[in-house]
Design an enzyme around this catalytic site. Structure first.
Site, PDB file in Angstrom:
ATOM      1  N   ASN A  63       0.837  -1.192   0.000  1.00 22.20           N
ATOM      2  CA  ASN A  63       0.000   0.000   0.000  1.00 22.20           C
ATOM      3  C   ASN A  63       0.878   1.251   0.000  1.00 22.20           C
ATOM      4  OD1 ASN A  63       0.733   0.649   2.733  1.00 22.20           O
ATOM      5  ND2 ASN A  63      -0.920  -0.643   3.512  1.00 22.20           N
ATOM      6  N   HIS A  64       0.223   2.390  -0.086  1.00 27.69           N
ATOM      7  CA  HIS A  64       0.915   3.678  -0.206  1.00 27.69           C
ATOM      8  C   HIS A  64       1.902   3.911   0.940  1.00 27.69           C
ATOM      9  CE1 HIS A  64       1.039   7.986  -1.478  1.00 27.69           C
ATOM     10  NE2 HIS A  64       1.214   8.201  -0.178  1.00 27.69           N
TER      11      HIS A  64
ATOM     12  N   GLU B 233       3.293   1.727   2.945  1.00 31.38           N
ATOM     13  CA  GLU B 233       4.394   0.753   2.925  1.00 31.38           C
ATOM     14  C   GLU B 233       5.450   1.140   1.906  1.00 31.38           C
ATOM     15  OE1 GLU B 233       1.731  -3.134   4.328  1.00 31.38           O
ATOM     16  OE2 GLU B 233       1.925  -2.609   2.198  1.00 31.38           O
TER      17      GLU B 233
ATOM     18  N   ASP C 184      -5.746  -8.019   1.660  1.00 32.95           N
ATOM     19  CA  ASP C 184      -5.839  -9.469   1.437  1.00 32.95           C
ATOM     20  C   ASP C 184      -6.709  -9.763   0.210  1.00 32.95           C
ATOM     21  OD1 ASP C 184      -4.376  -9.829   3.778  1.00 32.95           O
ATOM     22  OD2 ASP C 184      -6.170 -10.027   5.010  1.00 32.95           O
TER      23      ASP C 184
END
Length: 489
Positions: free
Chosen positions: A205-206, A208, A275
């Site tokens: 994600n952004h 991370e 997920d």
């Protein structure tokens, strides 16, 4: 990706096989009501009404795949504590193979307990000890993977940094998949993405990506620069950055980035959305989709799951319905019977009352509209079976219909009171009624119950027949006669 892609995928789901590797978590939910503040401290008091346990972490990824009807095997390590045993039981209940799950007495199974009131999270309690699994356990997991990887379509790595996916194990897993020519996709954690070097697709994600690149991404230009740099530096087949309300951005070597706007309508709970993205990317790749089409599929699924509470899954019917809604042809309400079967299953699972009616509806008039509006009021959605051109000719002669079935279907689909239209070629709608299995069978008041096709079948499982009065004097035949009278030479 278009509607035909999704239809083809839905038919292939049961043939797809996956191996999910990563940290299994137990998600507990305590649902209750909060109407007062504690006299002991300025905190809300939640009266617990019910409890649920769900598969979390890699288990949620596996569950997303299992719900679609795919074959799923899980590789992980859990404790022999009650939470570990609950996880094993949940896997078995969902039809997920857990032969690759080791139970170790010295390990604490990660468990997240969420307390909700009026479907809003009030508090989360985490119970976990995050330490790396032993080298002997790494060897056992890797030996198991080597045995099964030749028989799966895609390997899915779900890393929650709870200790199962050590640096050594990750490296060997990626090498093993490369040797078997099996795509491997991973959802990363932490600030060191080099652990996932060489995977087919990475789905951070952004936040991370900001952490891994040590860069604040505050503009599209910075996003593109960081995304392309990571994709090349880590030798990734592709990098898919999920960006919440801003959608997703896909980076593939030697290609301009693709930006996918969010498909979410109502964002209710983002728990487990990553997920779902991981699972549906895997489904797309296993089905032979390009990385871009796989990302589009995952984007649709993510838009559905964030509208649900807690760790949730997305069904094939929900994805197909969403694809129909976004179909650019504008014919999203006009379905083939095979499409209708899956869509209706989704509505039935949601507890909707399904109404069915049928007819020719040639030259739509006010009597038709009032009839359909009244039929729609009998339930939550109205499915309309439309006689094909050939069946109308057999019923009414060679001069009918005046409008072809495509035009009639498009006109009916434009009505708010009609939810789905499907054309049937038989002389009666009995087979279509058996397919839809409606809760309510609606027919015009000019019929007696004994004359209504499908009545006995619908009543056999507890459904009902409702006769709806037509508006007197309104008919296609009358309109035709009036036109001929006025314009006859």
């Amino acid at each position: 990706m278009n509607l035909l892609d999704v239809e083809q995928l839905v038919h292939n789901l049961s043939d797809l096989k996956f191996l999910v590797i990563g940290d299994l978590l137990l998600d507990k939910y305590l649902f209750g009501d909060s109407q007062r503040i504690s006299p002991e401290a300025p905190i809300p008091v939640v009266d617990i009404l019910r409890e649920e346990v769900r598969l979390g972490g890699a288990g949620n990824v596996a569950n997303n795949l299992a719900v679609l009807g795919c074959g799923v095997e899980v590789v992980s390590v859990v404790g022999t504590d009650p939470e570990g045993m609950q996880l094993k039981g949940l896997l078995q209940r969902q039809g997920i193979r857990g032969d690759g799950v080791l139970c170790v007495s010295a390990r604490v199974t990660p468990c997240k307990t969420r307390i909700l009131a009026s479907n809003q999270q009030m508090l989360r309690l985490d119970r976990e000890e995050c330490f790396a699994i032993a080298p002997s356990q790494e060897t056992q997991l890797l030996d198991f993977v080597r045995q099964v990887v030749p028989n799966v379509d895609v390997v899915v790595i779900s890393d929650y940094q709870k200790g199962v996916l050590t640096d050594h194990l990750l490296g060997r897993l990626i090498e093993c998949c490369a040797s078997a020519d099996c795509p491997v996709i991973a959802d990363p954690k932490g600030d060191d993405f080099s652990r996932y070097q060489g995977v087919s697709l990475l789905t951070p994600n952004h936040k991370e990506v900001e952490l891994a690149s040590a860069t604040k991404i505050n503009s599209p230009e910075v996003l593109i620069s960081v995304g392309q740099s990571l994709q090349q530096k880590l030798n990734l087949g592709a990098l898919l950055v999920t960006r919440g309300k801003d959608g997703m951005s896909l980076f593939v070597s030697d290609q301009p980035p693709d930006h996918l706007p969010t498909e979410a309508r109502d964002i209710y709970d983002v728990t487990g959305a990553g997920d779902t993205v991981l699972a549906f990317c895997a489904v797309g790749l296993a089905n032979g989709f390009s990385v871009l089409k796989s990302a589009m599929l995952a984007n649709i699924a993510a838009g559905i799951v964030v509208g649900k509470v807690g760790t949730s899954t997305v069904s094939a019917a929900e994805v197909l319905m969403a694809a129909i809604d976004r179909d650019q042809s504008g014919s999203g309400k006009v379905l083939f019977p095979e499409q209708l079967d899956i869509v209706i299953a989704g509505h039935r699972q949601a507890g909707k009352t399904i109404v069915f009616t049928n007819g020719c509806f040639d030259l739509l008039h006010a009597g038709h509209i009032k009839y359909l509006q009244r039929a729609r009021e009998l339930g939550d959605l109205l499915v309309l079976g439309l006689n094909s051109d050939a069946s109308i000719r057999r019923l009414k002669g060679e001069t009918r219909p005046l409008l072809c079935q495509t035009e009639r279907a498009q006109i009916l689909a434009a009505l708010d009171c009609v939810d789905y239209v499907t054309v049937f070629a038989e002389d009666t709608p009995l087979e279509l009624i058996r397919l839809v299995k409606p809760d309510v069978l609606a027919k015009g008041g000019d019929y007696s119950p004994e004359q209504v096709v499908g009545r006995e079948y619908v009543e056999s499982y507890g459904g009902t027949l409702v006769l709806v009065e037509f508006q007197k004097g309104k008919s296609t035949t009358n309109i035709i006669e009036e036109v001929l009278t006025r314009y006859r030479d």
